[in-house]
Design a protein around this motif. Structure first.
Motif, PDB file in Angstrom:
ATOM      1  N   GLU A 165       0.819  -1.202   0.000  1.00 34.36           N
ATOM      2  CA  GLU A 165       0.000   0.000   0.000  1.00 34.36           C
ATOM      3  C   GLU A 165       0.860   1.262   0.000  1.00 34.36           C
ATOM      4  O   GLU A 165       0.600   2.207  -0.762  1.00 34.36           O
ATOM      5  N   LYS A 214       3.367  -1.032 -12.530  1.00 35.50           N
ATOM      6  CA  LYS A 214       2.882  -1.975 -11.530  1.00 35.50           C
ATOM      7  C   LYS A 214       3.927  -3.059 -11.302  1.00 35.50           C
ATOM      8  O   LYS A 214       4.356  -3.726 -12.228  1.00 35.50           O
ATOM      9  N   PRO A 264      -1.065  -6.036  -5.794  1.00 35.53           N
ATOM     10  CA  PRO A 264      -2.396  -6.345  -6.332  1.00 35.53           C
ATOM     11  C   PRO A 264      -2.954  -5.186  -7.145  1.00 35.53           C
ATOM     12  O   PRO A 264      -2.752  -4.015  -6.805  1.00 35.53           O
ATOM     13  N   THR A 265      -3.650  -5.518  -8.211  1.00 34.24           N
ATOM     14  CA  THR A 265      -4.210  -4.497  -9.094  1.00 34.24           C
ATOM     15  C   THR A 265      -5.100  -3.527  -8.333  1.00 34.24           C
ATOM     16  O   THR A 265      -5.014  -2.304  -8.521  1.00 34.24           O
ATOM     17  N   ALA A 266      -5.954  -4.052  -7.469  1.00 40.18           N
ATOM     18  CA  ALA A 266      -6.890  -3.203  -6.733  1.00 40.18           C
ATOM     19  C   ALA A 266      -6.159  -2.195  -5.859  1.00 40.18           C
ATOM     20  O   ALA A 266      -6.595  -1.043  -5.715  1.00 40.18           O
ATOM     21  N   THR A 267      -5.039  -2.614  -5.278  1.00 44.00           N
ATOM     22  CA  THR A 267      -4.266  -1.722  -4.419  1.00 44.00           C
ATOM     23  C   THR A 267      -3.698  -0.562  -5.216  1.00 44.00           C
ATOM     24  O   THR A 267      -3.747   0.603  -4.785  1.00 44.00           O
ATOM     25  N   LEU A 294      -4.740   0.560  -8.239  1.00 47.32           N
ATOM     26  CA  LEU A 294      -5.791   1.387  -8.818  1.00 47.32           C
ATOM     27  C   LEU A 294      -6.451   2.290  -7.776  1.00 47.32           C
ATOM     28  O   LEU A 294      -6.885   3.404  -8.097  1.00 47.32           O
ATOM     29  N   LYS A 295      -6.527   1.825  -6.561  1.00 46.81           N
ATOM     30  CA  LYS A 295      -7.075   2.666  -5.489  1.00 46.81           C
ATOM     31  C   LYS A 295      -6.270   3.948  -5.372  1.00 46.81           C
ATOM     32  O   LYS A 295      -6.833   5.040  -5.191  1.00 46.81           O
ATOM     33  N   MET A 345      -9.790  -4.442 -17.475  1.00 45.67           N
ATOM     34  CA  MET A 345     -10.322  -3.379 -16.628  1.00 45.67           C
ATOM     35  C   MET A 345     -11.846  -3.364 -16.546  1.00 45.67           C
ATOM     36  O   MET A 345     -12.419  -3.523 -15.477  1.00 45.67           O
TER      37      MET A 345
END
Length: 311
Positions: A79, A99, A103-106, A108-109, A146
């Protein structure tokens, strides 16, 4: 992969490029970074576990710590690494975001953070460039990672993102094929309806800098012989530069089929943000990551030129 060599050569011409890597403590990422440095592709700021990153670099190329082309900043977690890398691009300390083992979500957040992120009014979408020895030319596939089930509005933005990437690598007026199962409009098949709408929007000037024609099935989008056999007269049929896939399942399946069955090389990024995001799968090779870095540098050049022109 002659076209990727062309992109590498173009990327080498761009000076003052800095790539910020989130969670760089990954062997494939480190290999890609080292290869990029050997290819004279800019400088790197690496965020992540400092001890692991430094150990990996010292093992392969200890001289990099002496010429200033690599900086390492320790992050306590994925993070923190993602936040720091995004901030660097936001503050224009870096040109491209990459990247790493995060993790992708981390990631993109942080990219979408309203305070320091890279969000714009545009939709973010994945753009993949493929080349293989048996291809007559490289092909762009979108969107494999995406947007799950894009409607017409989202497809317009996905298409425009892909067009910008294509223009960034020298395809001035890319030919776009909205892909469906058939090449005729069928009210029961939404992909064909959207394809027809996109085609009409392009003809009326609502979608610019490209030629759109669809719906087209995959065979007659990429094969002149297949297009002739079905009697399709089109500027795009058999000669598409961009394959606009109807949804994430189709895009992802084609993406992986080209790699594993077609032995194609790939470069991937996310477009639509303030800067390109090098976005590859953890299973992608170091070479694919290298090509993605080069593609992102070319895309960043076009984005910077466009921003200067608009300002």
């Amino acid at each position: 992969m002659k076209f990727f060599e062309t992109i590498l050569n173009e990327a080498r011409q761009q000076s003052h490029v800095v790539i910020a890597v989130a969670a760089a403590e990954d062997q494939e990422v480190i290999e890609a970074v080292l290869t990029a440095l050997q290819q004279q592709l800019g400088r790197f700021i690496l965020y992540g576990n400092q001890e692991k990153i430094k150990k990996a670099i010292l093992q392969y190329a200890p001289e990099l710590f002496q010429d200033g082309r690599v900086q390492i900043f320790h992050s306590l977690s994925n993070e923190y690494a993602a936040k720091a890398a995004v901030r660097a691009v936001h503050l224009r300390e870096a040109t491209v975001l990459m990247k790493g083992n995060v993790p992708t979500a981390t990631l993109l957040k942080e990219v979408l953070n309203k305070e320091y992120g890279l969000r714009t009014e545009n939709l973010l979408s994945h753009v993949a460039l493929f080349d293989a020895p048996h291809f007559s030319k490289p092909i762009i596939v979108t969107d494999a990672a995406m947007n799950i089930a894009p409607g017409l509005t989202e497809k317009v933005q996905i298409l425009q993102n892909a067009v910008e990437v294509a223009r960034g690598i020298g395809i001035s007026i890319p030919k776009v094929a909205p892909i469906a199962a058939v090449e005729v409009v069928n009210p029961n098949m939404q992909a064909t309806m959207d394809a027809a709408a996109l085609t009409q929007m392009n003809r009326r000037g609502q979608i610019k800098n490209c030629i759109v024609d669809g719906p087209l099935a995959l065979d007659n989008a990429v094969s002149m012989e297949a297009a002739r056999h079905k009697g399709i007269a089109s500027e795009v049929a058999g000669d598409a530069d961009i394959l606009l896939m109807p949804g994430i399942e189709e895009g992802n399946i084609l993406y992986k089929s080209l790699i594993y069955f077609g032995q194609a090389s790939v470069a991937g990024l996310i477009d639509g943000a303030k800067a390109p995001v090098v976005f590859t799968s953890r299973s992608d090779s170091a070479k694919s990551k290298l090509y993605s870095i080069a593609l992102a540098i070319c895309a960043a050049k076009r984005a910077a030129n466009k921003r200067i022109w608009e300002e």
